[in-house]
Design an enzyme around this catalytic site. Structure first.
Site, mmCIF file in Angstrom:
data_model
loop_
_atom_site.group_PDB
_atom_site.id
_atom_site.type_symbol
_atom_site.label_atom_id
_atom_site.label_comp_id
_atom_site.label_asym_id
_atom_site.label_seq_id
_atom_site.Cartn_x
_atom_site.Cartn_y
_atom_site.Cartn_z
ATOM 1 N N ALA A 133 0.843 -1.198 0.000
ATOM 2 C CA ALA A 133 0.000 0.000 0.000
ATOM 3 C C ALA A 133 0.875 1.244 0.000
ATOM 4 O O ALA A 133 2.080 1.178 -0.236
ATOM 5 C CB ALA A 133 -0.937 -0.022 1.204
ATOM 6 N N ALA A 136 3.195 1.253 3.594
ATOM 7 C CA ALA A 136 3.960 0.063 3.982
ATOM 8 C C ALA A 136 3.575 -1.114 3.098
ATOM 9 O O ALA A 136 2.672 -1.019 2.262
ATOM 10 C CB ALA A 136 3.685 -0.259 5.452
ATOM 11 N N LYS A 153 4.445 -6.244 8.819
ATOM 12 C CA LYS A 153 4.248 -4.993 8.086
ATOM 13 C C LYS A 153 5.468 -4.105 8.285
ATOM 14 O O LYS A 153 5.903 -3.873 9.423
ATOM 15 C CB LYS A 153 2.990 -4.283 8.592
ATOM 16 C CG LYS A 153 2.642 -2.999 7.873
ATOM 17 C CD LYS A 153 1.322 -2.443 8.403
ATOM 18 C CE LYS A 153 0.916 -1.180 7.668
ATOM 19 N NZ LYS A 153 -0.386 -0.652 8.149
ATOM 20 N N ASP A 288 -9.752 4.749 8.535
ATOM 21 C CA ASP A 288 -9.195 4.442 7.212
ATOM 22 C C ASP A 288 -9.899 3.196 6.661
ATOM 23 O O ASP A 288 -9.255 2.240 6.217
ATOM 24 C CB ASP A 288 -7.687 4.216 7.316
ATOM 25 C CG ASP A 288 -6.992 4.355 5.961
ATOM 26 O OD1 ASP A 288 -7.595 4.929 5.031
ATOM 27 O OD2 ASP A 288 -5.852 3.875 5.830
#
Length: 546
Positions: A133, A136, A153, A288
């Site tokens: 994305a 990350a 991540k 988000d």
């Protein structure tokens, strides 16, 4: 504008033009100066003519960096505003951004673990990312200690300078808006940009995301509506997050959900309930919620459960904001536009001298047509545009603390429209909000407040006599201080009155002496004596003021 900002602005314009995005400028008289300036100042040709517009837009946003990718992610949820060819391409920005080299990710993981080889902690590390994305990317592995499947991540390398450069430029442009636009100050662009910058920089700290995920998981523990994966905080750092790997159907894959027998109506309703629960019950909401961060548990399709990931951006509201929003929503659902107008005035979001009747009529004109329609027939983009025009008429200020909430509402609408277009958003949300408001007033609220405060009062109860005595003593001392101050003010007032009287006499003597001296009616000694007497009286009056 600083040289660095000019270079970044030129870079942005160059990228947009190299992908031919000037085609998006509408051909109308208002945009004529912009189109002429493009021809005169920029000679960059479209280097990707063979690509469709949607793909060019996606690649341009991806090349410009995370600030622009976030913007593309938000646009991808508004399929009512964009044709499928563009919306489908923008949806790829949610989890299919071009990845960086997996070897760099491995090196960054080992640095976060103190330079120890990755194999000491994890097995089956996949050098190829599972998803990538804007901020990350994610790699899969297993915990060596337990064998549990996990995802790791890691933050993109060298991303911070790009974000800071874009935010400096945005702040510069935001500073110009109040001077360039008639209502630019009302929009509070600088505050909005600063709020956006804060959320982006917070997202770069994966320890913050880990804490957010732990909090959200605790809020929905054993809930049938939402599951948040477990975070393994012992392995986390600012640039690395380790959490449980989950399996589910992406919320954007409607065909797969239907093929699995998912109850789409209940799924859409639970999405609304999850949002309002986070906002009003917990004051802590995932901000988000684009489709790339939402999956659906495929084990119980008749009782669907959301799975939420990527908690880097969360929002919260204070008690006043929550109550204000809830009362506004209820008033909207009841079509009580008078109440909506009064709430806006009472909150100070519009000036106190606003004509409530005119404001009520303007809100009614915008909102009345949207009720009693399924979600598929309601364009919130159109409604927001009309509300924006209404706000301009009544000088309503943008509220930066609600920007995240507004963005999340747009995400919720986009997801709900994809899942179940016939969803009655109002019917789903109204009972929840009415129940929440009932809990905030009346006897239940009093009993809950007493229960919450009981430990505090139990601790303070033995101190009550001493506190009462101290209060009486302080009251007595305050009374004495007030009396003393009153006497001083009274004395000062008397002295000032005497001073003004003496100044008047002194001025009279000086003027008289001056006139006699000029006319020479008397001997020089008389005017000189009068003037000297006037000066002496002035000095006495001045000393009385001290």
């Amino acid at each position: 504008m600083m040289p660095g900002e000019l270079r970044r602005l030129y870079s942005i314009v160059r990228v947009l033009l190299s992908y031919g995005l000037d085609e998006l400028i509408p051909r109308m008289r208002l945009t004529l100066p912009l189109r002429i300036g493009r021809r005169l100042l920029f000679w960059l040709p479209n280097r990707h003519r063979k690509m469709p517009l949607g793909e060019r837009l996606r690649l341009a946003l991806q090349e410009l960096g995370p600030v622009w990718i976030k913007f593309g992610q938000m646009m991808s949820t508004r399929r009512d505003l964009f044709p499928p060819a563009i919306a489908d391409q923008l949806a790829m920005l949610q989890d299919q951004v071009e990845p960086f080299d997996g070897k760099l990710a491995r090196k960054q993981i080992e640095q976060s673990m103190g330079g120890i080889p990755l194999e000491e902690w994890f097995d089956d590390f996949d050098i190829k990312p599972l998803a990538s994305a804007s901020i990350a990317q994610v790699h899969t592995a297993r915990l060596k200690s337990t064998g549990k499947e996990i995802v790791i991540k890691v933050i993109r390398p060298d991303i911070l300078p790009v974000i800071k450069a874009d935010m400096r430029l945005m702040k510069r442009l935001a500073g110009w808006l109040p001077r360039l636009l008639p209502d630019g100050r009302r929009l509070r662009p600088r505050e909005v940009v600063l709020e956006y910058e804060k959320t982006l920089l917070d997202e770069l700290n994966l320890l913050r995301e880990a804490a957010n995920a732990i909090q959200l998981r605790r809020n929905f523990d054993k809930s049938p509506m939402l599951y948040v994966p477990e975070v393994y905080s012992d392995y986390c750092s600012e640039r690395m997050l380790v959490m449980e790997r989950i399996y589910g159907i992406p919320v954007s894959d409607v065909e797969a959900l239907k093929a699995n027998g998912t109850n789409m109506k209940l799924l859409a309703e639970r999405g609304v309930q999850v949002f309002f629960t986070q906002v009003f019950r917990d004051s802590f909401f995932h901000a988000d919620m684009h489709p790339g961060n939402i999956f659906i548990n495929d084990e119980h399709p008749e009782d669907p459960q959301y799975i939420g990931i990527d908690c880097g951006i969360v929002g919260s509201l204070n008690k006043e904001d929550k109550r204000y929003l809830a009362e506004n929503f209820i008033a909207f659902f009841n079509r009580d536009y008078r109440k909506v107008a009064e709430l806006h005035v009472d909150s100070g979001w519009v000036p106190a001298d606003t004509n409530v009747e005119d404001f009520e009529f303007a809100i009614r004109t915008v909102c009345e047509p949207i009720f009693e329609k399924p979600l598929a027939e309601i364009s919130f983009g159109h409604v927001l545009l009309n509300l924006f025009n209404t706000a301009r008429r009544f000088n309503m200020e943008v509220q930066p603390q609600l920007v995240l909430l507004q963005k999340t509402l747009l995400y919720i609408e986009g997801v709900g429209r994809q899942l179940y277009p016939q969803l009655d958003l109002w019917k789903t949300a109204k009972p929840f909000l009415e129940n929440w408001l009932r809990q905030q007033v009346g006897l239940p609220a009093v009993f809950r407040a007493l229960k919450e405060k009981a430990p505090f009062w139990a601790e303070k109860l033995p101190e009550v006599p001493e506190l009462f005595y101290d209060g009486l003593r302080q009251h007595k001392m305050l009374r004495q201080s007030v009396d003393k101050l009153s006497d001083q003010l009274r004395t000062q007032y008397v002295r000032q009155g005497q001073s003004r009287y003496l100044f008047g006499i002194g001025a009279t003597l000086l003027i008289s002496g001056t006139l006699l001296l000029v006319s020479r009616v008397e001997a020089d000694i008389v005017p000189a004596g009068l003037m000297a007497a006037g000066i002496v009286v002035w000095i006495i009056g001045w000393r009385r003021t001290r």
